[in-house]
Design a protein around this motif. Structure first.
Motif, PDB file in Angstrom:
ATOM      1  N   ASP A   1      11.197   5.824   1.487  1.00  0.00           N
ATOM      2  CA  ASP A   1      12.508   5.065   1.529  1.00  0.00           C
ATOM      3  C   ASP A   1      13.060   4.829   2.732  1.00  0.00           C
ATOM      4  N   GLU A   2      12.758   5.603   3.933  1.00  0.00           N
ATOM      5  CA  GLU A   2      13.124   5.390   5.091  1.00  0.00           C
ATOM      6  C   GLU A   2      12.727   4.151   5.654  1.00  0.00           C
ATOM      7  N   CYS A   3      11.394   4.012   5.466  1.00  0.00           N
ATOM      8  CA  CYS A   3      10.792   2.768   6.021  1.00  0.00           C
ATOM      9  C   CYS A   3      11.345   1.559   5.292  1.00  0.00           C
ATOM     10  N   ALA A   4      11.367   1.636   4.018  1.00  0.00           N
ATOM     11  CA  ALA A   4      11.774   0.544   3.124  1.00  0.00           C
ATOM     12  C   ALA A   4      13.151  -0.008   3.595  1.00  0.00           C
ATOM     13  N   LYS A   5      14.154   0.933   3.915  1.00  0.00           N
ATOM     14  CA  LYS A   5      15.215   0.711   4.617  1.00  0.00           C
ATOM     15  C   LYS A   5      15.673   0.178   5.909  1.00  0.00           C
ATOM     16  N   ALA A   6      14.454   0.456   6.786  1.00  0.00           N
ATOM     17  CA  ALA A   6      14.396   0.240   8.023  1.00  0.00           C
ATOM     18  C   ALA A   6      13.807  -1.073   8.200  1.00  0.00           C
ATOM     19  N   ILE A   7      13.039  -1.744   7.391  1.00  0.00           N
ATOM     20  CA  ILE A   7      12.445  -2.975   7.474  1.00  0.00           C
ATOM     21  C   ILE A   7      13.610  -4.064   6.918  1.00  0.00           C
ATOM     22  N   GLY A   8      14.413  -3.573   5.918  1.00  0.00           N
ATOM     23  CA  GLY A   8      15.476  -4.473   5.603  1.00  0.00           C
ATOM     24  C   GLY A   8      15.021  -5.780   4.951  1.00  0.00           C
ATOM     25  N   LYS A   9      13.994  -5.660   4.089  1.00  0.00           N
ATOM     26  CA  LYS A   9      13.490  -6.624   3.422  1.00  0.00           C
ATOM     27  C   LYS A   9      13.478  -6.636   1.785  1.00  0.00           C
ATOM     28  N   THR A  10      13.648  -7.364   1.050  1.00  0.00           N
ATOM     29  CA  THR A  10      13.299  -7.292  -0.158  1.00  0.00           C
ATOM     30  C   THR A  10      11.927  -6.843  -0.953  1.00  0.00           C
ATOM     31  N   PRO A  11      11.476  -6.330  -1.809  1.00  0.00           N
ATOM     32  CA  PRO A  11      10.028  -6.145  -2.222  1.00  0.00           C
ATOM     33  C   PRO A  11       9.223  -7.500  -2.280  1.00  0.00           C
TER      34      PRO A  11
ATOM     35  N   GLN B   1       1.224  -6.214   7.338  1.00  0.00           N
ATOM     36  CA  GLN B   1      -0.142  -5.465   7.248  1.00  0.00           C
ATOM     37  C   GLN B   1       0.000  -4.063   6.434  1.00  0.00           C
ATOM     38  N   ALA B   2       1.118  -3.887   6.280  1.00  0.00           N
ATOM     39  CA  ALA B   2       1.370  -2.637   5.416  1.00  0.00           C
ATOM     40  C   ALA B   2       2.605  -2.853   4.508  1.00  0.00           C
ATOM     41  N   ALA B   3       2.818  -1.747   3.574  1.00  0.00           N
ATOM     42  CA  ALA B   3       3.965  -1.796   2.836  1.00  0.00           C
ATOM     43  C   ALA B   3       4.635  -0.279   3.105  1.00  0.00           C
ATOM     44  N   PRO B   4       5.992  -0.329   2.953  1.00  0.00           N
ATOM     45  CA  PRO B   4       6.809   0.812   3.235  1.00  0.00           C
ATOM     46  C   PRO B   4       6.222   1.842   2.036  1.00  0.00           C
ATOM     47  N   ALA B   5       5.869   3.158   2.526  1.00  0.00           N
ATOM     48  CA  ALA B   5       5.328   4.250   1.887  1.00  0.00           C
ATOM     49  C   ALA B   5       6.585   5.331   1.596  1.00  0.00           C
TER      50      ALA B   5
ATOM     51  N   MET C   1       9.130   8.016   8.520  1.00  0.00           N
ATOM     52  CA  MET C   1       9.012   6.641   8.393  1.00  0.00           C
ATOM     53  C   MET C   1       7.525   6.385   8.286  1.00  0.00           C
ATOM     54  N   LEU C   2       7.141   6.041   6.660  1.00  0.00           N
ATOM     55  CA  LEU C   2       5.752   6.084   6.394  1.00  0.00           C
ATOM     56  C   LEU C   2       5.159   4.673   5.919  1.00  0.00           C
ATOM     57  N   ALA C   3       3.903   4.046   6.071  1.00  0.00           N
ATOM     58  CA  ALA C   3       3.792   2.798   5.512  1.00  0.00           C
ATOM     59  C   ALA C   3       2.095   3.164   5.210  1.00  0.00           C
ATOM     60  N   ARG C   4       2.046   2.149   4.105  1.00  0.00           N
ATOM     61  CA  ARG C   4       0.406   2.317   3.759  1.00  0.00           C
ATOM     62  C   ARG C   4       0.029   0.829   4.055  1.00  0.00           C
ATOM     63  N   LEU C   5      -1.492   0.728   4.785  1.00  0.00           N
ATOM     64  CA  LEU C   5      -2.052  -0.407   4.892  1.00  0.00           C
ATOM     65  C   LEU C   5      -2.518  -1.161   3.630  1.00  0.00           C
ATOM     66  N   HIS C   6      -2.457  -2.512   3.615  1.00  0.00           N
ATOM     67  CA  HIS C   6      -2.914  -3.245   2.606  1.00  0.00           C
ATOM     68  C   HIS C   6      -4.380  -3.659   2.618  1.00  0.00           C
ATOM     69  N   LEU C   7      -4.675  -3.899   3.595  1.00  0.00           N
ATOM     70  CA  LEU C   7      -6.238  -4.126   3.856  1.00  0.00           C
ATOM     71  C   LEU C   7      -6.969  -3.283   4.952  1.00  0.00           C
ATOM     72  N   ASP C   8      -8.166  -3.083   5.000  1.00  0.00           N
ATOM     73  CA  ASP C   8      -9.165  -2.532   5.958  1.00  0.00           C
ATOM     74  C   ASP C   8      -8.684  -3.265   7.335  1.00  0.00           C
TER      75      ASP C   8
END
Length: 138
Positions: free
Chosen positions: A67-77, A61-65, A1-8
């Protein structure tokens, strides 16, 4: 499960677990006495993995990076984007309702050091429309 930070993000170095140490970047800054020091941060775009990735996404603070994280968060883009904008406004201190509306609309990007508005991409368009309305009311 991966996520990418939006801001410093500033990093409390005393709380960093061993698996996160390699993600820290050190940048020039100033301490409370105004002295030059190196400040630990997680830079915008840093990839986090595991449970912390999901937590960062749920708080905006971050966006899913992946598919696993995108599914786990359970939210639309769109819902993820709303979380991101809310987090960004909070981080920048944009708390006034009117200012939050201007930020969301792209009229302002936040505040300058003197607390005046930082013009956004729709600054001129907004002020032209506002001026037209005021002239029509006269």
């Amino acid at each position: 499960m991966l996520a990418r930070l939006h801001l410093d993000q500033y990093c409390d170095i005393t709380q960093v677990t061993p698996e996160l140490q390699s993600l820290i970047s050190w940048v020039p800054g100033r301490n409370s006495a105004g002295e030059s020091v190196m400040i630990p941060i997680y830079k915008q775009g840093t990839i986090f993995s595991g449970p912390i990735a999901l937590q960062l996404c749920k708080t905006g603070q971050a966006a899913p990076a992946d598919d696993e994280c995108a599914k786990a968060i359970g939210k639309t883009p769109q819902e993820i984007e709303v979380l991101r904008v809310e987090y960004q406004m909070n981080a920048m201190g944009v708390n006034n309702k009117g200012d939050r509306d201007l930020f969301r609309a792209g009229v302002i990007l936040g505040y300058n050091e003197d607390l005046s508005y930082k013009p956004g991409p729709k600054w001129d368009e907004y002020h032209e429309a506002k001026r037209a309305i005021e002239e029509a009311e006269l």
